[in-house]
Design an enzyme around this catalytic site. Structure first.
Site, mmCIF file in Angstrom:
data_model
loop_
_atom_site.group_PDB
_atom_site.id
_atom_site.type_symbol
_atom_site.label_atom_id
_atom_site.label_comp_id
_atom_site.label_asym_id
_atom_site.label_seq_id
_atom_site.Cartn_x
_atom_site.Cartn_y
_atom_site.Cartn_z
ATOM 1 N N SER A 116 -2.324 -17.351 1.637
ATOM 2 C CA SER A 116 -3.770 -17.977 2.414
ATOM 3 C C SER A 116 -4.786 -18.661 1.562
ATOM 4 C CB SER A 116 -4.263 -16.631 3.133
ATOM 5 O OG SER A 116 -4.986 -16.089 2.181
ATOM 6 N N HIS A 130 -8.491 -23.617 6.673
ATOM 7 C CA HIS A 130 -7.956 -22.440 6.639
ATOM 8 C C HIS A 130 -6.489 -22.606 6.874
ATOM 9 C CE1 HIS A 130 -6.329 -18.885 8.998
ATOM 10 N NE2 HIS A 130 -6.624 -18.391 7.654
ATOM 11 N N TYR A 133 0.175 -18.206 6.141
ATOM 12 C CA TYR A 133 1.543 -17.793 6.745
ATOM 13 C C TYR A 133 1.921 -16.429 6.252
ATOM 14 C CZ TYR A 133 1.431 -22.595 8.767
ATOM 15 O OH TYR A 133 0.981 -23.773 9.387
ATOM 16 N N GLY A 282 -4.628 -0.682 4.583
ATOM 17 C CA GLY A 282 -4.662 -0.706 3.073
ATOM 18 C C GLY A 282 -3.829 -2.178 2.426
ATOM 19 N N SER A 288 -10.597 -9.675 -1.830
ATOM 20 C CA SER A 288 -10.048 -10.864 -1.039
ATOM 21 C C SER A 288 -10.678 -11.513 0.024
ATOM 22 C CB SER A 288 -8.514 -10.465 -0.547
ATOM 23 O OG SER A 288 -7.872 -10.129 -1.760
#
Length: 325
Positions: A116, A130, A133, A282, A288
């Site tokens: 991403s 943005h 995949y 999780g 991120s």
């Protein structure tokens, strides 16, 4: 369901997208990404460390660049067990009822991989972009019980240039049309519906394509389609960056961009179902999530733009999604 011959291929496709797109962004910006790898510790907490056979988790960041204010990038190929009783639909994975019936109340194995990018340019005339995949499978590697592809690409402009919107949509429609003429209208509609901020009654941006739980049809064709989608983002977005990066702008333009950034943050924190699933399972490191946030954002009480302004035109499009092609 027939076992897809996917794992071992699609993770390499996503890694290639990750590396190639990072290289293109570095070439435009003349600044390099920093990188951080992560692993789960014995308590299941994400901690910095070398990747293992079961977990490849890489974050990259580019901040205060020459063209990009902030870029957050992620690549993951991870296998593990879902928490017992996790309901995929309710937790935000967008999977079908069939997948939930498979998981039940027991812990179950999974494999997930994806890449991403969230790109926040410095110049407010360049839209935030943005692209993400992913591939997900439930069950043992030798015979997955359920699997699907997901992802897409979309634009969030602060200032709307119709030719940019048309170009971005046209490139993605071209990929879709090679496989199924129903794909683009179907995935464009899904994108408009998913990237929507309910409490604002407006879209996050001007759309693109988005799909999830994609597993119907020929497995190899779907693999080829998703592979071609990963290759479409650079030609869809980079010409827009090149066209807008040297345009002049004012302090007022920059402030409006920060208001748009505020909407972006609102969507991620309040409406992004994929984020909820990633944190609950999780699979996603909270770092991120922060990495994809804009570096600056503003909120203003009842931020109504001046009637007839460029800002007002954008706000109208966000409240009433358009067909660009």
């Amino acid at each position: 369901m027939q076992q897809p011959k996917v794992r071992g291929i699609i993770d390499k496709v996503f890694r290639q997208m990750f590396e190639n797109t990072c290289q293109v962004l570095e070439e435009i910006d003349s600044k390099k990404f920093t990188e951080q790898t992560w692993i789960h510790d014995k308590n299941g907490i994400w901690t910095s460390g070398e990747n293992s056979e079961d977990t490849i988790y890489v974050d990259r960041a580019l901040s205060n660049g020459n063209v990009f204010e902030k870029v957050g990038v992620n690549y993951v190929a991870i296998k593990g067990k879902l928490p017992p009783g996790m309901t995929l639909q309710k937790s935000g994975a967008l999977a079908t009822l069939e997948a939930d019936q498979i998981t039940g109340d027991k812990s179950i194995s999974y494999f997930a991989t994806g890449s991403s990018f969230v790109i926040h340019p410095y110049n407010p005339m360049i839209p935030t972009a943005h692209v993400n995949y992913r591939y997900f499978q439930i069950g043992d590697d030798s015979q997955p019980s359920y699997w699907w592809f997901g992802g897409g690409a979309d634009l969030t402009p602060a200032y709307l240039f119709e030719e940019d919107a048309v170009h971005f949509h046209q490139v993605h429609k071209g990929v879709c049309d090679q496989y199924d003429p129903s794909y683009y209208p179907r995935f464009k509609k899904c994108c408009d519906e998913y990237f929507y901020i309910p409490h604002r009654h407006e879209s996050r941006g001007i759309g693109g394509i988005f799909f999830d739980d994609l597993n119907d049809g020929n497995t190899q064709e779907l693999l080829s389609f998703v592979t071609d989608c990963t290759k479409a983002f650079v030609p869809a977005y980079i010409p827009i960056v090149e066209r807008r990066k040297d345009m002049t702008f004012t302090k007022e333009n920059k402030y409006w961009q920060r208001l748009v950034h505020g909407r972006y943050v609102e969507f991620i924190l309040s409406s992004d179902r994929g984020l909820r699933f990633g944190l609950a399972s999780g699979m996603v490191n909270p770092q991120s999530v922060f990495n994809c946030m804009p570096s600056t954002a503003n909120w203003e009480y009842d931020d109504q733009p001046a009637p007839g302004s460029q800002e007002a035109m954008l706000r109208e499009v966000l409240k009433n999604p358009r067909e660009w092609l």
